[in-house]
Design a protein around this motif. Structure first.
Motif, short mmCIF file in Angstrom:
data_model
loop_
_atom_site.label_atom_id
_atom_site.label_comp_id
_atom_site.label_asym_id
_atom_site.label_seq_id
_atom_site.Cartn_x
_atom_site.Cartn_y
_atom_site.Cartn_z
N PHE A 196 0.84 -1.18 0.00
CA PHE A 196 0.00 0.00 0.00
C PHE A 196 0.89 1.25 0.00
N GLY A 197 0.30 2.38 -0.34
CA GLY A 197 0.99 3.65 -0.17
C GLY A 197 1.89 4.07 -1.30
N ILE A 243 -5.27 1.42 -5.31
CA ILE A 243 -4.58 0.28 -4.70
C ILE A 243 -5.59 -0.62 -3.99
N GLY A 244 -6.44 0.00 -3.16
CA GLY A 244 -7.46 -0.78 -2.44
C GLY A 244 -8.42 -1.47 -3.38
N ALA A 245 -8.86 -0.76 -4.43
CA ALA A 245 -9.82 -1.32 -5.37
C ALA A 245 -9.22 -2.48 -6.16
N MET A 246 -7.97 -2.33 -6.59
CA MET A 246 -7.33 -3.39 -7.38
C MET A 246 -7.09 -4.64 -6.53
N LEU A 247 -6.71 -4.44 -5.25
CA LEU A 247 -6.52 -5.60 -4.38
C LEU A 247 -7.84 -6.30 -4.12
N LEU A 250 -1.40 -12.86 4.20
CA LEU A 250 -1.01 -11.71 3.41
C LEU A 250 0.10 -11.00 4.17
N LYS A 251 1.10 -10.53 3.44
CA LYS A 251 2.23 -9.82 4.06
C LYS A 251 2.20 -8.40 3.54
N ALA A 252 1.69 -7.47 4.38
CA ALA A 252 1.35 -6.14 3.90
C ALA A 252 2.44 -5.11 4.18
N HIS A 253 2.94 -4.50 3.12
CA HIS A 253 3.81 -3.33 3.23
C HIS A 253 2.94 -2.13 3.57
N VAL A 254 3.04 -1.66 4.83
CA VAL A 254 2.25 -0.51 5.28
C VAL A 254 3.10 0.35 6.20
N HIS A 255 2.99 1.66 6.04
CA HIS A 255 3.68 2.61 6.92
C HIS A 255 2.70 3.51 7.65
N ARG A 256 1.86 4.22 6.89
CA ARG A 256 0.96 5.21 7.48
C ARG A 256 -0.25 4.55 8.13
N THR A 257 -0.88 5.30 9.06
CA THR A 257 -2.04 4.76 9.75
C THR A 257 -3.17 4.42 8.79
N ASP A 258 -3.39 5.27 7.77
CA ASP A 258 -4.48 4.98 6.83
C ASP A 258 -4.22 3.71 6.04
N ASP A 259 -2.96 3.49 5.66
CA ASP A 259 -2.64 2.27 4.93
C ASP A 259 -2.74 1.03 5.83
#
Length: 393
Positions: A153-154, A174-178, A221-230
């Motif tokens: 994400f992000g 990104i959200g829609a495609m996933l 799922l192994k999620a690349h996330v940094h920000r709170t929204d992501d």
């Protein structure tokens, strides 16, 4: 057989033995105790670990070792298939070069196991695996394959595909495609199941076959996330499809620690030993791991090698301890917590009878700068001895 004696045995299973022993046989831990008797007629190798810390081998729960090789540039970088945002069928095993010099550096740091996979340029990047850090043939080093499905994400997917003038250019895309990909994968799996039950012919699709272990909850799922929204978007989508998830990097996780705890998903924090060169890591902080742990979240820490060199993993955890993570939890982050998050704690992460004989012997606390790795043992074999300053086998 191999006997380690007189060491401070930190089992990471609730027991620490001063001047203890560990007996290894056929690649497994055979016995642990204050004193272990071995028959005189048995062939025995002995390591006297007096004054040293004997620990489970360190585990790196998220990196790109061997798939983004050191000093190789484009020729040695196979981390991202940048032309397609959805590539679940890619397999890390086909790109990791065990001859990457970083593997030797990992061994010299007492790191015996790594979780390796694609980068974060794509919304879906492909399959991670878990492997030991020693050996010339990757197939022989595998612990678990596949071990997770990478999603991102992000900024990274946005930047990569914006530069190409195609979607995703926004977090919405990104959200829609996933979601679309997961929706189609779920339909595929349901159709395959119905066809099997009715004994009808079913044409398998290589693209969607890769999603089966995810929907069966065999791998997360192994999620690349940094920000709170992501972070929250990753949680929202995983819950929507009833899938397991790990939150990797999680730079702003300390801002929503309760929400992460409520999600039930574990966190792999880092890398923190880097410049804040992206907008989404502006709030990166060493205190993240400590705050999450105090809230009750299962936490490990990553270098994201080569973002931070893999041999700096123990030091990275040391900075987290300095910022508030409990010392024992720091050791757990390096060992048993990483094993639990990677789902290999039945074999790795602690010194217990029957587990793989992956052990690191240090001159002291591995999170301290001046501590030396004295020995690294993988599958019961001494693969690094600081007294010889070279790999032994």
């Amino acid at each position: 057989m191999l006997l380690i004696k007189n060491g401070k045995i930190i089992t990471m299973a609730g027991v620490t033995l001063e001047d203890g022993c560990v007996l290894i046989d056929q690649g497994k831990i055979k016995d642990i105790g204050k004193a272990i008797k071995v028959d005189d007629d048995e062939e025995l190798q002995v390591i006297d670990a007096k004054g040293s810390w004997v620990m489970p081998g360190i585990i790196e729960a998220h990196c790109h070792i061997g798939i983004t090789e050191q000093k190789k540039g484009f020729e040695g970088d196979d981390s991202n298939e940048n032309c397609n945002p959805i590539t679940p069928y890619l397999r890390a095993i086909d790109a990791i070069n065990p001859m990457d010099a970083a593997f030797a550096e990992a061994v010299h740091a007492g790191i015996t196991t790594v979780m390796v996979g694609p980068g974060s340029s794509n919304v879906v990047g492909g399959q991670f695996l878990i492997m030991k850090t020693y050996g010339r043939v990757i197939d022989d080093a595998i612990v678990m394959n596949p071990a997770a499905m990478k999603i991102a994400f992000g900024e990274n997917p946005k930047r990569n595909f914006n530069d190409q003038g195609k979607s995703p250019m926004t977090r919405m895309a990104i959200g829609a495609m996933l979601r679309e990909e997961l929706f189609k994968a779920k339909q595929y799996i349901e159709k395959k199941k119905k066809a099997k039950e009715s004994k009808e012919e079913f044409l398998e699709d290589f693209h969607y076959e890769s999603w089966i272990p995810v929907f069966e909850k065999k791998i997360p799922l192994k999620a690349h996330v940094h920000r709170t929204d992501d972070i929250m978007t990753a949680i929202r989508i995983a819950k929507e499809f009833d899938l397991d998830l790990t939150l990797d990097h999680c730079s702003e996780g300390y801002l929503i620690a309760k929400e992460i705890l409520d999600s039930g998903y574990p966190v792999i924090v880092g890398p923190s030993l880097v410049a804040r060169d992206k907008i989404e890591v502006q709030n990166c902080n060493y205190k993240t791991a400590g705050i999450l742990k105090k809230e009750g979240v299962l936490v490990s820490i990553t270098t994201d090698h080569p973002v931070v060199l893999i041999q700096l993993l123990p030091i990275s955890v040391g900075f987290a301890v300095r910022a508030g993570l409990d010392m024992e939890e720091g050791l757990k982050a390096l060992t048993i917590n990483a094993a639990k998050i990677c789902r290999v704690d039945d074999r790795l992460g602690s010194i217990e009878i029957g587990k793989d004989a992956d052990i690191a012997i240090f001159s002291g606390n591995p999170m301290e700068v001046f501590t030396k790795t004295l020995y690294t043992i993988i599958n019961g074999v001494v693969v690094y001895d600081s007294g010889q300053e070279q790999d032994l086998v």
